[in-house]
Design a protein around this motif. Sequence first.
Motif, PDB file in Angstrom:
ATOM      1  N   VAL A   1       0.842  -1.190   0.000  1.00  0.00           N
ATOM      2  CA  VAL A   1       0.000   0.000   0.000  1.00  0.00           C
ATOM      3  C   VAL A   1       0.879   1.243   0.000  1.00  0.00           C
ATOM      4  O   VAL A   1       2.050   1.191   0.361  1.00  0.00           O
ATOM      5  N   ARG A   2       0.285   2.367  -0.401  1.00  0.00           N
ATOM      6  CA  ARG A   2       1.038   3.626  -0.472  1.00  0.00           C
ATOM      7  C   ARG A   2       0.922   4.470   0.793  1.00  0.00           C
ATOM      8  O   ARG A   2       1.781   5.286   1.076  1.00  0.00           O
ATOM      9  N   ASP A   3      -0.157   4.271   1.546  1.00  0.00           N
ATOM     10  CA  ASP A   3      -0.338   5.098   2.731  1.00  0.00           C
ATOM     11  C   ASP A   3      -1.206   4.369   3.760  1.00  0.00           C
ATOM     12  O   ASP A   3      -1.737   3.289   3.506  1.00  0.00           O
ATOM     13  N   ARG A   4      -1.339   4.985   4.920  1.00  0.00           N
ATOM     14  CA  ARG A   4      -2.098   4.387   6.023  1.00  0.00           C
ATOM     15  C   ARG A   4      -3.580   4.198   5.665  1.00  0.00           C
ATOM     16  O   ARG A   4      -4.210   3.236   6.095  1.00  0.00           O
ATOM     17  N   GLU A   5      -4.124   5.100   4.866  1.00  0.00           N
ATOM     18  CA  GLU A   5      -5.531   4.995   4.468  1.00  0.00           C
ATOM     19  C   GLU A   5      -5.783   3.695   3.690  1.00  0.00           C
ATOM     20  O   GLU A   5      -6.759   2.990   3.946  1.00  0.00           O
ATOM     21  N   GLN A   6      -4.894   3.364   2.757  1.00  0.00           N
ATOM     22  CA  GLN A   6      -5.029   2.107   2.008  1.00  0.00           C
ATOM     23  C   GLN A   6      -4.856   0.900   2.922  1.00  0.00           C
ATOM     24  O   GLN A   6      -5.576  -0.091   2.790  1.00  0.00           O
ATOM     25  N   LEU A   7      -3.935   0.996   3.858  1.00  0.00           N
ATOM     26  CA  LEU A   7      -3.720  -0.088   4.812  1.00  0.00           C
ATOM     27  C   LEU A   7      -4.981  -0.340   5.633  1.00  0.00           C
ATOM     28  O   LEU A   7      -5.414  -1.485   5.790  1.00  0.00           O
ATOM     29  N   GLU A   8      -5.580   0.717   6.135  1.00  0.00           N
ATOM     30  CA  GLU A   8      -6.794   0.576   6.939  1.00  0.00           C
ATOM     31  C   GLU A   8      -7.954   0.022   6.114  1.00  0.00           C
ATOM     32  O   GLU A   8      -8.756  -0.765   6.616  1.00  0.00           O
TER      33      GLU A   8
END
Length: 64
Positions: free
Chosen positions: A35-42
């Motif tokens: 993923v590129r950022d925490r939003e995608q991870l979540e």
Amino acid sequence: MAPRSGCLMLVVPRCAECWHGISINALAFAGSLFVRDREQLELIRRTGPLSVLQAVAGSGGAAA
């Protein structure tokens, strides 16, 4: 040459390259979702990794 015992190859047909802007490539099916950022991870955490893989595998994926 005969195949060695224990050698396997998994072929997964995909109906999509990305899921919600996240690239789901062959490594994802081996257990590495990038993923590129925490939003995608979540988003992946909330949805569940197997659900993400099923979504891009389309009708060839595992049953829900």
